[in-house]
Design an enzyme around this catalytic site. Sequence first.
Site, PDB file in Angstrom:
ATOM      1  N   TYR A 101      31.856 130.957 -46.084  1.00  0.00           N
ATOM      2  CA  TYR A 101      32.103 129.526 -45.895  1.00  0.00           C
ATOM      3  C   TYR A 101      32.206 128.881 -47.275  1.00  0.00           C
ATOM      4  O   TYR A 101      31.381 129.145 -48.155  1.00  0.00           O
ATOM      5  CB  TYR A 101      30.946 128.892 -45.106  1.00  0.00           C
ATOM      6  CG  TYR A 101      31.061 127.395 -44.973  1.00  0.00           C
ATOM      7  CD1 TYR A 101      31.763 126.830 -43.918  1.00  0.00           C
ATOM      8  CD2 TYR A 101      30.481 126.541 -45.920  1.00  0.00           C
ATOM      9  CE1 TYR A 101      31.901 125.452 -43.803  1.00  0.00           C
ATOM     10  CE2 TYR A 101      30.619 125.167 -45.818  1.00  0.00           C
ATOM     11  CZ  TYR A 101      31.319 124.635 -44.750  1.00  0.00           C
ATOM     12  OH  TYR A 101      31.456 123.265 -44.644  1.00  0.00           O
ATOM     13  N   GLU A 189      37.759 122.218 -46.683  1.00  0.00           N
ATOM     14  CA  GLU A 189      36.903 123.287 -46.171  1.00  0.00           C
ATOM     15  C   GLU A 189      37.703 124.546 -45.853  1.00  0.00           C
ATOM     16  O   GLU A 189      38.795 124.452 -45.290  1.00  0.00           O
ATOM     17  CB  GLU A 189      36.209 122.793 -44.894  1.00  0.00           C
ATOM     18  CG  GLU A 189      35.202 123.762 -44.308  1.00  0.00           C
ATOM     19  CD  GLU A 189      34.703 123.292 -42.944  1.00  0.00           C
ATOM     20  OE1 GLU A 189      33.629 122.683 -42.883  1.00  0.00           O
ATOM     21  OE2 GLU A 189      35.418 123.525 -41.949  1.00  0.00           O
TER      22      GLU A 189
END
Length: 385
Positions: A101, A189
């Site tokens: 992530y 992201e």
Amino acid sequence: MKLQEYQSKQIFSRFGISIPRGRVAATAIEAKHIAEELGNRVVIKAQVLVGGRGKAGGIRLAKNPHEAEDVATSILSMDIKDLPVRKVLVDEAANINKEIYLAISDDRGAGKPLLMASASGGIDIEEIAHSNPEMIMKVHIDPLLGLRDYQARDVAATIDLPRTFWRGFIETCRCLWHVYLETDASLVEINPLVITADNRLLALDAKIVLDDNALYRHPDLVEMRDQDSEAEAEVEARKYGLSYIKLDGEIGCMVNGAGLAMASMDIIKLFGGEPANFLDIGGGASSEKVAAALRIILTDTNVKAILFNIFGGITRCDEVARGILSALKDVKTNIPMVARLVGTNAEEGRRLLADANMVTAETLAEAAQKAVSIVEGARNEHPGK
Ligand code: GDP
Ligand code: MN
């Protein structure tokens, strides 16, 4: 403003981040052609502006073009969290060794951008943030210095990334920082950023949320707004400069000022009601704007009563009252309405509305109670509704 995954990926790629080969399709036939072009196993991904598409069945692999067509047909007929899927991204499928992530977002509390990374990327990052927050590594970025390479290297070490990938990871962080900076994003992201079986770093998912207040500097990004995928009422509201958010309750709210709108929603709840929406008509509301707001509230079939809560400052209450009355000439409805007007020329405003048989109130509490009791009365008349 949120960008779709395929749009975010194009931007990432322009800034040097590696993404899978692929293209967006609006029909199953197109999806099939793209799969033929890619000539490999593909992944078909619903393009909707919500997370958790994977879990909802909106992301599926296809072995060949024929299967790609079938899968695309079924995904294009889905609704995910009430949003119809109108496009799918067809990407070359990746063989995944590891999911990471990586994101940069505004940290409002600190007044700085925040870089976040975790070795447990993939679908459940929110859950990890909740249950194991220590597994997410966080570093603030000095807005004047920008992201420094040593910070990215620190992150790579902390999330136990194998050394061979450090250089690529640092480069990806640097590119992501530039995307964040150049697009005036509030969030960029990559979840997941993957290490593939052939040892490449690849952004498999992409998300960009732009700061609406900076959109005027990015006409090219405004162009990317996907009106198809937004609720119709919200598109309409933006056209008239109204801030509108639909909620699930029965009392429609029309208020001037965001703070006042929040207070109105709170007080409706306090008296046992549920607001149907947040709606700020802003200052200087013309009757045209009021009429648009009324129409938007009335498109919601849950609405059983409407509460006007107007504070007359520079905009006088009698002016708003005339706006409401003239709007009601255009927008015919028999939904009961309660109006609370205070401030400049409030008496005059209330008199105009009372003459038109509208329930008026002097305090916000009184207005909310009246709206709640109208809704309850309607429910008792038609039990079960
Ligand atoms: P989200 O659920 O909306 O966040 O969608 P993502 O694009 O992040 O995809 C969810 C998950 O699907 C990823 O974490 C992967 O595990 C899986 N996935 C996505 N693309 C591929 C792919 O090309 N190959 C494989 N094997 N899995 C994929
Ligand atoms: Mn994802």
